[in-house]
Each structure stands twice: as structure tokens, then as C-alpha cells.
Design a protein around this motif. Sequence first.
Motif, PDB file in Angstrom:
ATOM      1  N   TRP A   1       0.832  -1.201   0.000  1.00 43.27           N
ATOM      2  CA  TRP A   1       0.000   0.000   0.000  1.00 43.27           C
ATOM      3  C   TRP A   1       0.871   1.257   0.000  1.00 43.27           C
ATOM      4  O   TRP A   1       0.609   2.206  -0.744  1.00 43.27           O
ATOM      5  CB  TRP A   1      -0.942   0.008   1.201  1.00 43.27           C
ATOM      6  CG  TRP A   1      -1.800   1.224   1.202  1.00 43.27           C
ATOM      7  CD1 TRP A   1      -2.960   1.411   0.502  1.00 43.27           C
ATOM      8  CD2 TRP A   1      -1.547   2.451   1.882  1.00 43.27           C
ATOM      9  NE1 TRP A   1      -3.445   2.677   0.718  1.00 43.27           N
ATOM     10  CE2 TRP A   1      -2.589   3.345   1.569  1.00 43.27           C
ATOM     11  CE3 TRP A   1      -0.541   2.896   2.721  1.00 43.27           C
ATOM     12  CZ2 TRP A   1      -2.655   4.626   2.063  1.00 43.27           C
ATOM     13  CZ3 TRP A   1      -0.609   4.186   3.223  1.00 43.27           C
ATOM     14  CH2 TRP A   1      -1.652   5.032   2.893  1.00 43.27           C
TER      15      TRP A   1
ATOM     16  N   TYR B   1      -4.065   1.378  -3.667  1.00 40.25           N
ATOM     17  CA  TYR B   1      -4.668   0.141  -3.209  1.00 40.25           C
ATOM     18  C   TYR B   1      -3.630  -0.973  -3.227  1.00 40.25           C
ATOM     19  O   TYR B   1      -2.715  -0.977  -4.041  1.00 40.25           O
ATOM     20  CB  TYR B   1      -5.846  -0.257  -4.110  1.00 40.25           C
ATOM     21  CG  TYR B   1      -6.931   0.788  -4.133  1.00 40.25           C
ATOM     22  CD1 TYR B   1      -7.897   0.834  -3.136  1.00 40.25           C
ATOM     23  CD2 TYR B   1      -6.968   1.748  -5.131  1.00 40.25           C
ATOM     24  CE1 TYR B   1      -8.888   1.802  -3.146  1.00 40.25           C
ATOM     25  CE2 TYR B   1      -7.951   2.724  -5.154  1.00 40.25           C
ATOM     26  CZ  TYR B   1      -8.902   2.745  -4.157  1.00 40.25           C
ATOM     27  OH  TYR B   1      -9.880   3.710  -4.173  1.00 40.25           O
TER      28      TYR B   1
ATOM     29  N   ALA C   1      -7.720  -4.827  -2.606  1.00 41.26           N
ATOM     30  CA  ALA C   1      -8.659  -3.858  -3.164  1.00 41.26           C
ATOM     31  C   ALA C   1      -9.209  -4.329  -4.506  1.00 41.26           C
ATOM     32  O   ALA C   1      -8.520  -4.994  -5.263  1.00 41.26           O
ATOM     33  CB  ALA C   1      -7.975  -2.514  -3.351  1.00 41.26           C
TER      34      ALA C   1
END
Length: 108
Positions: A54, A83, A87
Motif C-alpha cells: 500500500w 490500493y 482492493a
Amino acid sequence: LFGGSADMKLVPAADSLLRTSVTTLQAAAGPIAVIAYADGQVPTAMRAKFPDAWSYAAAAAGAVAGRLTSWGVAPGRIRVESYSVSAPTGGGANPPSGSRVYIDLLNQ
């Protein structure tokens, strides 16, 4: 995109490709989303600086957004998103793998 460099500098081919989008982005009226996805693998050269996917994706999106603003795209129009593997990517049952950055022109 970055060639494994820990400084998040775009490789010349990526820089050139991104540069071709500037005229279109400047001519469009809506906001711009710079969205980066990371597949969970932080490049080896970047692991000391970015401890997780991330963080790496956030830096990648920020680097692309920064490059766009350096070419005259209004920073107030740009939204940065990042993301990691969990995600949604809009890829359905077989989402694309690897780290990537998308640029979306949004409706007003």
C-alpha cells in the motif's frame, strides 16, 4: 514504470508515455484520479523505503501526480488513490497482476 529505482523516478519510456496525456488532461474539464495498485510485491530496491504494498502504491500514484503537475496540470484537479492486493481492481474474476497506475478523467 520506475525501473526499480528507490527514488520513484519514472523511466524515460514511462515519462514519455505519460507526457502524451497532458494535453488531453488539460483540455478536459473534470477532476482527474491517479490510481495506483500494488500486487503485494514491493520491488527489492524499494523495500527499505516502502514497508508494504500500500505504501509503495501511494508513492507511485503520488509520483505520477507530481509529474503531471510539473507539466502544468492543475494540482487541485488531481485526486490520488492507492490500493494493495485486497482492493477491487475492476478486473472481474481475473484482475490484472503486477503494480500499475491508472489515470481516470472523472465526470464533474
